[in-house]
Design a protein around this motif. Structure first.
Motif, PDB file in Angstrom:
ATOM      1  N   ILE A   1      43.229  -2.968   1.770  1.00  7.07           N
ATOM      2  CA  ILE A   1      44.463  -2.255   1.410  1.00  7.07           C
ATOM      3  C   ILE A   1      44.711  -1.199   2.467  1.00  7.07           C
ATOM      4  CG2 ILE A   1      45.586  -0.791  -0.310  1.00  7.07           C
ATOM      5  CD1 ILE A   1      43.805  -2.151  -2.440  1.00  7.07           C
ATOM      6  N   ARG A   2      45.861  -1.349   3.126  1.00 10.16           N
ATOM      7  CA  ARG A   2      46.225  -0.379   4.162  1.00 10.16           C
ATOM      8  C   ARG A   2      47.650   0.108   3.886  1.00 10.16           C
ATOM      9  NH1 ARG A   2      41.674  -0.874   4.507  1.00 10.16           N
ATOM     10  NH2 ARG A   2      40.289  -1.181   6.266  1.00 10.16           N
ATOM     11  N   ASP A   3      47.825   1.425   3.856  1.00 13.38           N
ATOM     12  CA  ASP A   3      49.142   2.022   3.599  1.00 13.38           C
ATOM     13  C   ASP A   3      49.784   1.449   2.337  1.00 13.38           C
ATOM     14  OD1 ASP A   3      48.833   3.463   6.040  1.00 13.38           O
ATOM     15  OD2 ASP A   3      49.521   1.675   7.137  1.00 13.38           O
ATOM     16  N   GLY A   4      48.956   1.256   1.313  1.00 11.87           N
ATOM     17  CA  GLY A   4      49.491   0.823   0.022  1.00 11.87           C
ATOM     18  C   GLY A   4      49.781  -0.653  -0.100  1.00 11.87           C
ATOM     19  N   LYS A   5      49.486  -1.408   0.972  1.00  7.51           N
ATOM     20  CA  LYS A   5      49.792  -2.842   0.925  1.00  7.51           C
ATOM     21  C   LYS A   5      48.539  -3.686   1.154  1.00  7.51           C
ATOM     22  CE  LYS A   5      54.654  -2.826   2.224  1.00  7.51           C
ATOM     23  NZ  LYS A   5      54.932  -1.617   1.462  1.00  7.51           N
ATOM     24  N   ILE A   6      48.595  -4.925   0.668  1.00  2.00           N
ATOM     25  CA  ILE A   6      47.496  -5.865   0.883  1.00  2.00           C
ATOM     26  C   ILE A   6      47.571  -6.401   2.315  1.00  2.00           C
ATOM     27  CG2 ILE A   6      46.531  -8.097   0.156  1.00  2.00           C
ATOM     28  CD1 ILE A   6      46.524  -6.475  -2.299  1.00  2.00           C
ATOM     29  N   THR A   7      46.448  -6.369   3.010  1.00  2.00           N
ATOM     30  CA  THR A   7      46.435  -7.040   4.311  1.00  2.00           C
ATOM     31  C   THR A   7      45.200  -7.933   4.374  1.00  2.00           C
ATOM     32  OG1 THR A   7      45.090  -5.455   5.504  1.00  2.00           O
ATOM     33  CG2 THR A   7      47.415  -4.988   5.428  1.00  2.00           C
ATOM     34  N   LEU A   8      45.287  -8.972   5.173  1.00  2.00           N
ATOM     35  CA  LEU A   8      44.165  -9.915   5.243  1.00  2.00           C
ATOM     36  C   LEU A   8      43.203  -9.536   6.361  1.00  2.00           C
ATOM     37  CD1 LEU A   8      46.020 -13.267   4.522  1.00  2.00           C
ATOM     38  CD2 LEU A   8      44.779 -11.781   2.951  1.00  2.00           C
ATOM     39  N   ALA A   9      43.730  -8.881   7.381  1.00  2.00           N
ATOM     40  CA  ALA A   9      42.873  -8.473   8.499  1.00  2.00           C
ATOM     41  C   ALA A   9      43.389  -7.138   9.020  1.00  2.00           C
ATOM     42  CB  ALA A   9      42.925  -9.515   9.606  1.00  2.00           C
ATOM     43  N   THR A  10      42.486  -6.282   9.480  1.00  2.00           N
ATOM     44  CA  THR A  10      42.905  -4.965   9.947  1.00  2.00           C
ATOM     45  C   THR A  10      41.841  -4.397  10.876  1.00  2.00           C
ATOM     46  OG1 THR A  10      43.507  -2.729   9.273  1.00  2.00           O
ATOM     47  CG2 THR A  10      41.876  -3.830   7.919  1.00  2.00           C
ATOM     48  N   ASP A  11      42.282  -3.530  11.816  1.00  2.00           N
ATOM     49  CA  ASP A  11      41.253  -2.831  12.592  1.00  2.00           C
ATOM     50  C   ASP A  11      41.235  -1.343  12.268  1.00  2.00           C
ATOM     51  OD1 ASP A  11      43.647  -2.294  13.834  1.00  2.00           O
ATOM     52  OD2 ASP A  11      43.177  -3.465  15.641  1.00  2.00           O
ATOM     53  N   LYS A  12      42.111  -0.950  11.281  1.00  2.00           N
ATOM     54  CA  LYS A  12      42.081   0.447  10.813  1.00  2.00           C
ATOM     55  C   LYS A  12      40.877   0.639   9.899  1.00  2.00           C
ATOM     56  CE  LYS A  12      46.942   1.534  10.254  1.00  2.00           C
ATOM     57  NZ  LYS A  12      47.915   1.755   9.208  1.00  2.00           N
ATOM     58  N   PRO A  13      40.138   1.733  10.060  1.00  2.00           N
ATOM     59  CA  PRO A  13      38.984   1.941   9.184  1.00  2.00           C
ATOM     60  C   PRO A  13      39.405   2.294   7.758  1.00  2.00           C
ATOM     61  CG  PRO A  13      39.312   3.836  10.619  1.00  2.00           C
ATOM     62  CD  PRO A  13      40.320   2.820  11.036  1.00  2.00           C
ATOM     63  N   ALA A  14      38.542   1.997   6.798  1.00  2.00           N
ATOM     64  CA  ALA A  14      38.825   2.308   5.391  1.00  2.00           C
ATOM     65  C   ALA A  14      38.354   3.719   5.067  1.00  2.00           C
ATOM     66  CB  ALA A  14      38.118   1.310   4.493  1.00  2.00           C
ATOM     67  N   ASP A  15      39.069   4.379   4.126  1.00  2.00           N
ATOM     68  CA  ASP A  15      38.614   5.677   3.604  1.00  2.00           C
ATOM     69  C   ASP A  15      37.521   5.464   2.569  1.00  2.00           C
ATOM     70  OD1 ASP A  15      40.691   7.060   5.017  1.00  2.00           O
ATOM     71  OD2 ASP A  15      42.081   6.250   3.520  1.00  2.00           O
ATOM     72  N   ARG A  16      37.590   4.297   1.933  1.00  2.00           N
ATOM     73  CA  ARG A  16      36.635   4.047   0.870  1.00  2.00           C
ATOM     74  C   ARG A  16      36.377   2.547   0.751  1.00  2.00           C
ATOM     75  NH1 ARG A  16      36.929   5.767  -5.534  1.00  2.00           N
ATOM     76  NH2 ARG A  16      35.103   4.527  -6.053  1.00  2.00           N
ATOM     77  N   VAL A  17      35.164   2.204   0.401  1.00  2.00           N
ATOM     78  CA  VAL A  17      34.815   0.800   0.190  1.00  2.00           C
ATOM     79  C   VAL A  17      34.361   0.648  -1.260  1.00  2.00           C
ATOM     80  CG1 VAL A  17      33.275  -1.082   0.859  1.00  2.00           C
ATOM     81  CG2 VAL A  17      34.110   0.530   2.597  1.00  2.00           C
ATOM     82  N   ILE A  18      34.962  -0.317  -1.966  1.00  5.27           N
ATOM     83  CA  ILE A  18      34.521  -0.624  -3.332  1.00  5.27           C
ATOM     84  C   ILE A  18      33.700  -1.908  -3.279  1.00  5.27           C
ATOM     85  CG2 ILE A  18      35.282  -1.359  -5.635  1.00  5.27           C
ATOM     86  CD1 ILE A  18      37.698   0.471  -5.355  1.00  5.27           C
TER      87      ILE A  18
END
Ligand SMILES: [Zn+2]
Ligand SMILES: [Zn+2]
Length: 422
Positions: free
Chosen positions: A25-42
């Protein structure tokens, strides 16, 4: 918040077959791939990642009846139950029959709501069934459907005109079906009402109007949606109409496939609801309708009332149950784990089909969609305590029953709105 959900089994119609994979989840949306780091991992190991549930029928009692519930407490309870959006009925005070009330609900939900709130506008002014409500103006203000729920539309002529008018705005009418000449009772008409000496409401009270709506929808070629189907006959009428190509959809509630009229034993007002809890044969028919696709969605009909409105003589007690926090465990236990339906079908009933009816983009986990997500535990067992919900009201018939399954995280637009940490 940028979130990674890892190790969970993902079930979403837009994500292919169910399987263990990450959801970003990036900027409130579902994404399948990203290189932005996460603030939190569940870490969702052992859990299921589903589209957030959308409740197509609830009562938030706001404005005007906030001693029962309000938008803050109602949506807090919905979030706790795994819902990311709810559609609220128009029988508030004042009635949601004009753009100002729609605006009030949307603004307040924006400020204090934990979930998304989609107002449903009244069909008729003050739910009186005589004059059309401000449908066009309410449509501009963002209603998702029309309903006089709480009351039937008595006149067939009025309903016909309303269906035609609603279709110009692409809105469906949700019909609360009861023939007013047959509903002067306190519970289902049958063995139990006789034993208890109470006036009963026959199944025909519902079925007559289900048949009427079917005939109107068929003759006009327009769609209609039947609220809270509770009887074998209603399921049969809708099934046959669908087979003929009538544009009809319908919903049921967890109480109609988990409880019967017997729950009223001992004049238990917590089991009083409208339409009333029916017979075991009706309960079986509802399960068949869910299994074969006749029933399109499961809604809560969350109907909060004050304790004082239930602690009175049975015939005088208010109708309805709170339902947000018991819905998922009841569906899990009685539909999924009982082998009636698959998890894919459950997601259709709780997310995909309500989104489709209202024309919402949510309800799937597709890339780019708003991140409305439910992370659920299907095995957790707990005892339902009607005094321990986030709702203002306590009127649930499930007090003391063992529930299986619960929402561990509810995420709306990327924000965690409910979290259950053990
Ligand atoms: Zn209703
Ligand atoms: Zn209702």
């Amino acid at each position: 918040m940028n979130l990674d959900i890892i190790n969970g089994t993902v079930v979403g119609p837009a994500t292919g077959p169910a399987g263990i994979r990450p959801v970003y989840i990036r900027d409130g949306k579902i994404t399948l791939a990203t290189d932005k780091p996460a603030d939190r991992v569940i870490d969702a190991a052992g859990l299921y990642v589903l589209p957030g549930m959308i409740d197509a029928h609830c009562h938030l009692r706001d404005p005007g009846l906030v001693y029962k519930e309000d938008i803050a407490t109602g949506t807090a309870s919905a979030a706790k139950g795994g819902f990311t959006a709810v559609a609220c009925m128009a029988n508030t005070q004042p009635v949601c029959d004009n753009a100002a009330v729609v605006g009030y609900i949307r603004n307040k939900a924006e400020r204090v709501g934990k979930t998304r709130v989609h107002p449903i506008g009244a069909v008729s002014k003050n739910l009186e069934g005589r004059e059309l409500a401000e449908i066009g103006l309410m449509a501009q203000e963002g209603i998702v459907a029309l309903s006089d729920d709480g009351k039937p539309v008595v006149s067939a002529d009025f309903m016909r005109k309303a269906m035609q008018y609603a279709s110009d705005f692409g809105l469906v009418i949700i019909s609360h079906c009861e023939d007013p000449s047959l509903v002067d009772g306190a519970m289902n008409e049958g063995e139990w009402s006789t034993l208890m000496g109470l006036r009963g409401i026959p199944a025909a009270a519902e079925e007559i109007q289900v048949a009427r709506e079917t005939i109107l929808a068929e003759s006009l070629g327009l769609r209609v949606h039947i609220a809270h189907v509770s009887t074998r006959g209603s399921v049969r009428i809708v099934r046959e109409a669908k087979a003929r190509g009538v544009k009809i959809t319908c919903e049921t509630c967890p109480h109609y496939f988990t409880l019967t009229e017997e729950a009223c034993k001992g004049y238990n007002t917590l089991a009083k609801v409208n339409p009333p809890l029916r017979t075991e044969d009706d309960r079986q028919a509802i399960l068949e309708g869910i299994r074969d696709g006749t029933i399109d969605m499961i809604v809560t009909d969350h109907a909060p009332h004050h304790e004082d409105e239930k602690q009175v003589e049975f015939a005088l007690a208010a109708n309805g149950f709170i339902g947000f926090e018991s819905a998922f465990p009841l569906m899990n236990q009685h539909l999924l784990q009982a082998g009636v339906i698959t998890l894919d079908r459950l997601v259709e009933l709780t997310s995909v089909n309500p989104a489709k009816m209202f024309g919402l983009e949510s309800g799937t986990l597709q890339e780019g969609a708003a991140a409305d997500v439910l992370i659920a535990d299907l095995d957790d067992e707990w005892v339902f305590d009607r005094f321990a919900t986030a709702s203002k009201a306590k009127n649930a018939p499930y007090h003391g029953m063992t529930m299986r399954g619960r929402a561990r995280w509810t995420i709306v637009g990327g924000d965690i709105v409910h979290e259950f940490i053990r």
